[in-house]
Design a protein around this motif. Structure first.
Motif, PDB file in Angstrom:
ATOM      1  N   LEU A  67      41.588 -20.044  83.273  1.00 55.39           N
ATOM      2  CA  LEU A  67      41.811 -21.216  84.126  1.00 55.39           C
ATOM      3  C   LEU A  67      40.572 -22.096  84.262  1.00 55.39           C
ATOM      4  O   LEU A  67      40.680 -23.310  84.394  1.00 55.39           O
ATOM      5  N   THR A  68      39.408 -21.477  84.296  1.00 53.28           N
ATOM      6  CA  THR A  68      38.185 -22.238  84.576  1.00 53.28           C
ATOM      7  C   THR A  68      37.402 -22.585  83.310  1.00 53.28           C
ATOM      8  O   THR A  68      36.510 -23.434  83.361  1.00 53.28           O
ATOM      9  N   GLY A  69      37.694 -21.866  82.224  1.00 55.83           N
ATOM     10  CA  GLY A  69      36.926 -22.071  81.004  1.00 55.83           C
ATOM     11  C   GLY A  69      35.588 -21.339  81.024  1.00 55.83           C
ATOM     12  O   GLY A  69      34.790 -21.483  80.098  1.00 55.83           O
ATOM     13  N   MET A  70      35.333 -20.557  82.077  1.00 52.76           N
ATOM     14  CA  MET A  70      34.067 -19.824  82.153  1.00 52.76           C
ATOM     15  C   MET A  70      34.034 -18.777  81.027  1.00 52.76           C
ATOM     16  O   MET A  70      34.978 -18.001  80.860  1.00 52.76           O
ATOM     17  N   GLY A  71      32.940 -18.769  80.283  1.00 53.93           N
ATOM     18  CA  GLY A  71      32.875 -17.942  79.084  1.00 53.93           C
ATOM     19  C   GLY A  71      32.672 -16.467  79.358  1.00 53.93           C
ATOM     20  O   GLY A  71      33.054 -15.623  78.545  1.00 53.93           O
ATOM     21  N   ASN A  72      32.063 -16.137  80.485  1.00 54.42           N
ATOM     22  CA  ASN A  72      31.744 -14.735  80.745  1.00 54.42           C
ATOM     23  C   ASN A  72      32.457 -14.231  81.991  1.00 54.42           C
ATOM     24  O   ASN A  72      32.374 -14.836  83.065  1.00 54.42           O
TER      25      ASN A  72
ATOM     26  N   GLN B 268      41.088 -18.313  73.284  1.00 56.88           N
ATOM     27  CA  GLN B 268      39.762 -18.031  73.846  1.00 56.88           C
ATOM     28  C   GLN B 268      39.594 -16.651  74.472  1.00 56.88           C
ATOM     29  O   GLN B 268      38.509 -16.098  74.484  1.00 56.88           O
ATOM     30  N   ILE B 269      40.677 -16.094  75.007  1.00 57.37           N
ATOM     31  CA  ILE B 269      40.564 -14.827  75.707  1.00 57.37           C
ATOM     32  C   ILE B 269      41.129 -13.688  74.857  1.00 57.37           C
ATOM     33  O   ILE B 269      40.554 -12.615  74.773  1.00 57.37           O
ATOM     34  N   GLY B 270      42.273 -13.922  74.201  1.00 55.75           N
ATOM     35  CA  GLY B 270      43.001 -12.831  73.556  1.00 55.75           C
ATOM     36  C   GLY B 270      43.956 -12.237  74.568  1.00 55.75           C
ATOM     37  O   GLY B 270      44.608 -12.976  75.317  1.00 55.75           O
TER      38      GLY B 270
END
Ligand code: 4AD
Ligand code: MG
Length: 462
Positions: free
Chosen positions: A441-446, A382-384
């Motif tokens: 950690l939070t899954g927050m997309g932005n 998700q992040i890279g």
């Protein structure tokens, strides 16, 4: 004295007399002549339910005019709750209004506001469930990071914010000056760094690494954790102009030890947050990213994958996958490539090593093949890229050649060369993007939604 709601819900007993202070989340008036007030004080996700009876002296004048956002103090007695949602509720003996809240203009809690809208009011968004949770997790993560290094006897070094050197050599620097730009651009004054505050060109730091190396090369194991600044014009969900970085640096260490530290470190901070922020993490798991806790538990339990850059390129080229940027040896991995490798190839965290010298910073140690350097990036789903690190070049001649190739004058960084002249040692370190870790950690997309006051190109806000 005020009791925090977190503490109250954990350990207070029925019949205890307590005082709480916080903000109204909702108020509901019952036909039976009393009101239910849901209150939150930021100490935890859960609210406490307050029962305010119409016999209270300010019931009509103030309590019945309480709206979401109003600040109050409640003194009363804990009762066993009739409802299923909570163990206890507070029967108010006194409700004191600190500050009313205008229901017309206060958007929080009124309707479902989205994250984008909330970015315009960063001073109020911590009052929402999501942002309260984000910033409690952020706090815990910072503490977990310090604990990890302190437990291992790494010394916390405060590297400077204002610097004369471009650590990453990428030229993405914010300049610091007291010269009058308006006068200079109107032709009424000359740009003259000798007259400037430091009598030389100066910048906000992009990384504390170079200065930190000097402490590693005298004190051994050290780390820094502070704000860094990059004037890169990236409008992505993973870039900020002001972000926080955690950088450990170890003397007498090579790339293998550096990678081992990065893996132990990520596992440790993940499990610390899972353990100490269980309520908030359950919320993220349920409301923000399904499967989040399982993903994090995997990070803790599974060994990280390893791959050289060269193998990664081959893997991408043979994948049959369509990319916006064609993967090619010698070009940097794009985030689409990084995500494909970690999400589809290894299906977990991946450490990519030995990147081409031409795309990495001058300070990274050259491999004997003189084509690649002892660099490592840790990639996560998700992040890279979440961590960038390397073994540092400790040979002064090779370092000088690398500096010149990067267009840097070794004379300008002679203090850095000194570290190689006087008792040079193998050493290595890495940098973790604190906000990218929080996103993970939070899954927050932005990334704008995990820092209190985001700074991005064209957006300073508050
Ligand atoms: O890979 P980077 O550029 O590495 C360094 O700065 C080294 N001096 C670190 C070291 O070896 N001591 O940056 C490190 C990490 C990246 O992996 C990424 O997670 C984060 O910092 N990062 C950013 N985060 C948010 N916004 C940006 N603009 C970022 N640029 C890098
Ligand atoms: Mg990097």
């Amino acid at each position: 004295m005020r009791k925090k709601i977190k503490e109250l819900l954990k350990s207070s007993q029925v019949n205890d007399q307590v005082v709480i202070e916080g903000w109204v989340r909702t108020r509901r008036d019952s036909k039976g002549g009393f009101s239910f007030i849901e209150m939150n004080d930021g100490s935890c996700m859960a609210n406490i339910q307050v029962i305010a009876d119409n016999t209270l002296s300010n019931y009509e004048s103030e309590i019945k005019k309480l709206f979401p956002g109003a600040a109050i103090k409640v003194s009363g007695e804990l009762k066993a709750s009739q409802g299923k949602k909570q163990r206890v509720e507070l029967l108010a003996k006194e409700v004191l209004l600190y500050g009313a809240c205008d229901p017309e203009n206060y958007v929080i809690g009124k309707q479902r506001v989205n994250f984008e809208l909330l970015r315009d009011i960063p001073h109020l968004r911590p009052r929402t469930n999501t942002f309260g949770a984000v910033f409690r997790v952020r706090n815990r993560l910072a503490a977990a990071i310090h604990r990890f290094f302190q437990d291992r006897e790494f010394l916390y070094i405060h590297t400077p914010i204002i610097t004369g050197s471009d650590c990453e050599g990428a030229g993405e620097l914010f300049q610091v000056t007291v010269q009058d730009i308006e006068k200079i651009s109107a032709g009424k004054a000359k740009c003259d760094y000798n007259q400037d505050f430091f009598k030389k060109k100066s910048f906000l730091t992009v990384s504390g690494q170079l200065e930190l190396e000097s402490f590693a090369c005298s004190l051994g194991d050290v780390y820094t954790f502070g704000p860094t600044f990059r004037a890169e014009n990236s409008h992505t969900s993973r870039h900020l102009a002001e972000f926080w970085m955690v950088e450990p640096e170890m003397a007498f260490a090579d790339l293998e030890q550096d990678m081992a530290l990065a893996e132990t470190f990520l596992k440790s901070i993940c499990s610390d947050v899972l353990e100490n922020c269980a309520e908030d993490m359950d919320f993220f798991n349920l409301r923000v990213q399904k499967g989040l806790i399982e993903k994090l538990q995997n990070i803790v339990d599974m060994p990280f994958g390893h791959m050289t850059y060269t193998d990664a390129i081959t893997e991408l080229q043979n994948s049959g996958q369509k990319f916006d940027f064609t993967p090619e040896w010698g070009s940097d991995l794009q985030s689409e490539h990084e995500r494909f490798l970690t999400e589809s190839v290894v299906k977990g965290p991946l450490i990519v090593t030995d990147y081409p010298a031409g795309i990495k910073a001058f300070y990274m140690k050259m491999n004997p093949n003189e084509k690649t350097v002892r660099a490592m990036d840790v990639l996560v789903p998700q992040i890279g890229e979440i961590i960038g690190g390397s073994q540092r070049e400790e040979n002064p001649e090779i370092l000088e050649t690398r500096m010149r190739a990067a267009g840097l004058e070794p004379e300008g960084l002679s203090w850095y060369m000194d570290l190689r002249r006087y008792g040079s040692v193998p050493h290595a370190g890495f940098g973790l993007g604190f906000e990218r870790m929080l996103q993970f950690l939070t899954g927050m997309g932005n990334i704008r939604d995990v820092i209190p006051f985001p700074r991005t190109p064209g957006q300073l806000g508050i």
